[in-house]
Design a protein around this motif. Structure first.
Motif, PDB file in Angstrom:
ATOM      1  N   PRO A  29      52.308  46.609  51.256  1.00  0.00           N
ATOM      2  CA  PRO A  29      52.799  45.364  50.651  1.00  0.00           C
ATOM      3  C   PRO A  29      52.234  44.097  51.299  1.00  0.00           C
ATOM      4  O   PRO A  29      51.973  43.111  50.598  1.00  0.00           O
ATOM      5  CB  PRO A  29      54.324  45.454  50.853  1.00  0.00           C
ATOM      6  CG  PRO A  29      54.607  46.921  50.894  1.00  0.00           C
ATOM      7  CD  PRO A  29      53.414  47.551  51.561  1.00  0.00           C
ATOM      8  N   THR A  30      52.025  44.114  52.607  1.00  0.00           N
ATOM      9  CA  THR A  30      51.474  42.939  53.287  1.00  0.00           C
ATOM     10  C   THR A  30      50.057  42.650  52.809  1.00  0.00           C
ATOM     11  O   THR A  30      49.687  41.488  52.576  1.00  0.00           O
ATOM     12  CB  THR A  30      51.463  43.150  54.812  1.00  0.00           C
ATOM     13  OG1 THR A  30      52.808  43.335  55.259  1.00  0.00           O
ATOM     14  CG2 THR A  30      50.861  41.950  55.533  1.00  0.00           C
ATOM     15  N   ILE A  31      49.252  43.684  52.643  1.00  0.00           N
ATOM     16  CA  ILE A  31      47.867  43.515  52.181  1.00  0.00           C
ATOM     17  C   ILE A  31      47.853  42.994  50.751  1.00  0.00           C
ATOM     18  O   ILE A  31      47.137  42.038  50.423  1.00  0.00           O
ATOM     19  CB  ILE A  31      47.089  44.848  52.275  1.00  0.00           C
ATOM     20  CG1 ILE A  31      47.093  45.379  53.710  1.00  0.00           C
ATOM     21  CG2 ILE A  31      45.669  44.676  51.750  1.00  0.00           C
ATOM     22  CD1 ILE A  31      46.531  44.420  54.738  1.00  0.00           C
ATOM     23  N   LEU A  32      48.650  43.613  49.879  1.00  0.00           N
ATOM     24  CA  LEU A  32      48.696  43.184  48.479  1.00  0.00           C
ATOM     25  C   LEU A  32      49.205  41.751  48.367  1.00  0.00           C
ATOM     26  O   LEU A  32      48.707  40.968  47.543  1.00  0.00           O
ATOM     27  CB  LEU A  32      49.574  44.129  47.664  1.00  0.00           C
ATOM     28  CG  LEU A  32      49.065  45.572  47.559  1.00  0.00           C
ATOM     29  CD1 LEU A  32      50.071  46.435  46.804  1.00  0.00           C
ATOM     30  CD2 LEU A  32      47.699  45.635  46.880  1.00  0.00           C
ATOM     31  N   SER A  33      50.169  41.391  49.199  1.00  0.00           N
ATOM     32  CA  SER A  33      50.702  40.032  49.188  1.00  0.00           C
ATOM     33  C   SER A  33      49.635  39.013  49.599  1.00  0.00           C
ATOM     34  O   SER A  33      49.468  37.971  48.950  1.00  0.00           O
ATOM     35  CB  SER A  33      51.912  39.935  50.122  1.00  0.00           C
ATOM     36  OG  SER A  33      52.359  38.604  50.215  1.00  0.00           O
ATOM     37  N   ARG A  34      48.898  39.332  50.650  1.00  0.00           N
ATOM     38  CA  ARG A  34      47.850  38.400  51.108  1.00  0.00           C
ATOM     39  C   ARG A  34      46.732  38.274  50.083  1.00  0.00           C
ATOM     40  O   ARG A  34      46.195  37.186  49.867  1.00  0.00           O
ATOM     41  CB  ARG A  34      47.280  38.862  52.460  1.00  0.00           C
ATOM     42  CG  ARG A  34      48.258  38.688  53.621  1.00  0.00           C
ATOM     43  CD  ARG A  34      47.559  38.792  54.962  1.00  0.00           C
ATOM     44  NE  ARG A  34      46.635  37.675  55.168  1.00  0.00           N
ATOM     45  CZ  ARG A  34      45.773  37.608  56.194  1.00  0.00           C
ATOM     46  NH1 ARG A  34      45.710  38.591  57.073  1.00  0.00           N
ATOM     47  NH2 ARG A  34      44.971  36.571  56.322  1.00  0.00           N
ATOM     48  N   LEU A  35      46.381  39.374  49.432  1.00  0.00           N
ATOM     49  CA  LEU A  35      45.353  39.322  48.387  1.00  0.00           C
ATOM     50  C   LEU A  35      45.847  38.504  47.192  1.00  0.00           C
ATOM     51  O   LEU A  35      45.075  37.752  46.582  1.00  0.00           O
ATOM     52  CB  LEU A  35      44.969  40.734  47.955  1.00  0.00           C
ATOM     53  CG  LEU A  35      44.222  41.575  48.996  1.00  0.00           C
ATOM     54  CD1 LEU A  35      44.075  43.017  48.509  1.00  0.00           C
ATOM     55  CD2 LEU A  35      42.854  40.982  49.315  1.00  0.00           C
ATOM     56  N   GLY A  36      47.127  38.659  46.875  1.00  0.00           N
ATOM     57  CA  GLY A  36      47.709  37.865  45.794  1.00  0.00           C
ATOM     58  C   GLY A  36      47.685  36.379  46.112  1.00  0.00           C
ATOM     59  O   GLY A  36      47.384  35.545  45.243  1.00  0.00           O
ATOM     60  N   GLU A  37      47.975  36.043  47.358  1.00  0.00           N
ATOM     61  CA  GLU A  37      47.924  34.635  47.788  1.00  0.00           C
ATOM     62  C   GLU A  37      46.500  34.094  47.709  1.00  0.00           C
ATOM     63  O   GLU A  37      46.278  32.942  47.323  1.00  0.00           O
ATOM     64  CB  GLU A  37      48.455  34.511  49.220  1.00  0.00           C
ATOM     65  CG  GLU A  37      49.958  34.734  49.348  1.00  0.00           C
ATOM     66  CD  GLU A  37      50.402  34.922  50.792  1.00  0.00           C
ATOM     67  OE1 GLU A  37      49.556  34.777  51.708  1.00  0.00           O
ATOM     68  OE2 GLU A  37      51.587  35.230  51.000  1.00  0.00           O
ATOM     69  N   GLY A  81      52.508  39.118  43.167  1.00  0.00           N
ATOM     70  CA  GLY A  81      51.466  39.226  44.191  1.00  0.00           C
ATOM     71  C   GLY A  81      50.588  40.448  43.972  1.00  0.00           C
ATOM     72  O   GLY A  81      49.353  40.376  44.116  1.00  0.00           O
ATOM     73  N   GLU A  82      51.207  41.569  43.600  1.00  0.00           N
ATOM     74  CA  GLU A  82      50.448  42.802  43.367  1.00  0.00           C
ATOM     75  C   GLU A  82      49.575  42.674  42.111  1.00  0.00           C
ATOM     76  O   GLU A  82      48.444  43.170  42.086  1.00  0.00           O
ATOM     77  CB  GLU A  82      51.412  43.981  43.243  1.00  0.00           C
ATOM     78  CG  GLU A  82      52.085  44.327  44.566  1.00  0.00           C
ATOM     79  CD  GLU A  82      53.226  45.328  44.420  1.00  0.00           C
ATOM     80  OE1 GLU A  82      53.424  45.829  43.295  1.00  0.00           O
ATOM     81  OE2 GLU A  82      53.909  45.594  45.422  1.00  0.00           O
ATOM     82  N   VAL A  83      50.100  42.017  41.085  1.00  0.00           N
ATOM     83  CA  VAL A  83      49.311  41.767  39.865  1.00  0.00           C
ATOM     84  C   VAL A  83      48.086  40.939  40.216  1.00  0.00           C
ATOM     85  O   VAL A  83      46.959  41.247  39.791  1.00  0.00           O
ATOM     86  CB  VAL A  83      50.173  41.057  38.799  1.00  0.00           C
ATOM     87  CG1 VAL A  83      49.297  40.431  37.711  1.00  0.00           C
ATOM     88  CG2 VAL A  83      51.165  42.031  38.185  1.00  0.00           C
ATOM     89  N   ARG A  84      48.287  39.883  41.007  1.00  0.00           N
ATOM     90  CA  ARG A  84      47.155  39.022  41.375  1.00  0.00           C
ATOM     91  C   ARG A  84      46.152  39.767  42.245  1.00  0.00           C
ATOM     92  O   ARG A  84      44.941  39.565  42.112  1.00  0.00           O
ATOM     93  CB  ARG A  84      47.677  37.784  42.106  1.00  0.00           C
ATOM     94  CG  ARG A  84      48.363  36.792  41.182  1.00  0.00           C
ATOM     95  CD  ARG A  84      49.006  35.667  41.961  1.00  0.00           C
ATOM     96  NE  ARG A  84      49.544  34.636  41.078  1.00  0.00           N
ATOM     97  CZ  ARG A  84      50.470  33.763  41.438  1.00  0.00           C
ATOM     98  NH1 ARG A  84      50.973  33.798  42.670  1.00  0.00           N
ATOM     99  NH2 ARG A  84      50.897  32.856  40.594  1.00  0.00           N
ATOM    100  N   ALA A  85      46.631  40.639  43.124  1.00  0.00           N
ATOM    101  CA  ALA A  85      45.718  41.443  43.957  1.00  0.00           C
ATOM    102  C   ALA A  85      44.860  42.343  43.074  1.00  0.00           C
ATOM    103  O   ALA A  85      43.650  42.493  43.302  1.00  0.00           O
ATOM    104  CB  ALA A  85      46.520  42.276  44.963  1.00  0.00           C
TER     105      ALA A  85
END
Length: 199
Positions: free
Chosen positions: A120-128, A157-161
């Motif tokens: 989740p941390t990786i997907l969140s940062r990619l989404g940001e 966030g996961e969609v954006r990643a």
């Protein structure tokens, strides 16, 4: 042709993951890992090297065959794919955005090695990263789904990643010689290549 088919399959796989998240609040882990990992393979020699074993793209290859053959075409996926391909042109034309994305991915890479691509941390940062550098470019990719899930920050966030992974595939497609002419002149060859990669 093989590299172009792999890149398009990856694009469709990422878009399918976006749809799963938007409609169900979650996506299949293995296909997601293959797409997210591609963001961190910066200097690969070929499309296959970016995604590893083509079997990692099974769902994308199946979607590509369905889209090209017309037997089970998904117009929403087609529309999203074309939007991502349009967004890729804006992205590549913006040197500042390209540099910022590369720099941030290099920074996230260290965490990804520790936590894995679907943490989740990786997907969140990619989404940001997507929200900060890609969304302002315009040519937005409209995502439709269940408002319950699309109202949840984690899912967004996961969609954006996943959209960032789709953009990665679109960039790769251009790099290996892909063009809109492929959809007019090479549909049969691309379908055959996708079937061979699946077989």
């Amino acid at each position: 042709m093989k590299d172009r088919v792999i890149a398009l399959a990856a694009l469709l796989q990422a878009i399918k993951l976006v749809q799963q998240m938007a409609n169900n609040g979650q996506a299949e882990t293995q296909p997601l890992a293959a797409c997210i990992d591609s963001l961190f393979r910066f200097d690969a020699d070929s499309a296959e090297a970016v995604y590893g074993n083509p079997r990692e793209l099974d769902s994308g290859l199946r979607r590509l065959i369905a889209q090209l053959d017309g037997g089970d075409r998904d117009t929403a996926q087609t529309r999203m794919a074309m939007n991502v391909l349009s967004l890729e042109r804006r992205f590549i034309g913006n040197d500042a955005a390209v540099a910022a994305v590369q720099k941030t991915l290099a920074d996230i890479q260290r965490q990804r090695e520790d936590l894995g691509p679907t943490h989740p941390t990786i997907l969140s940062r990619l989404g940001e990263l997507y929200a900060a550098q890609i969304s302002p470019l315009g040519a937005r990719v409209l995502v439709q789904g269940n408002p319950v899930y699309l109202g949840q920050p984690d899912v967004v966030g996961e969609v954006r990643a996943s959209l960032l992974a789709a953009l990665r595939a679109a960039v790769l497609w251009r790099q290996v010689g892909g063009s809109y002419w492929d959809f007019l002149l090479s549909r049969r060859a691309m379908t055959q290549t996708a079937r061979e990669l699946l077989g």
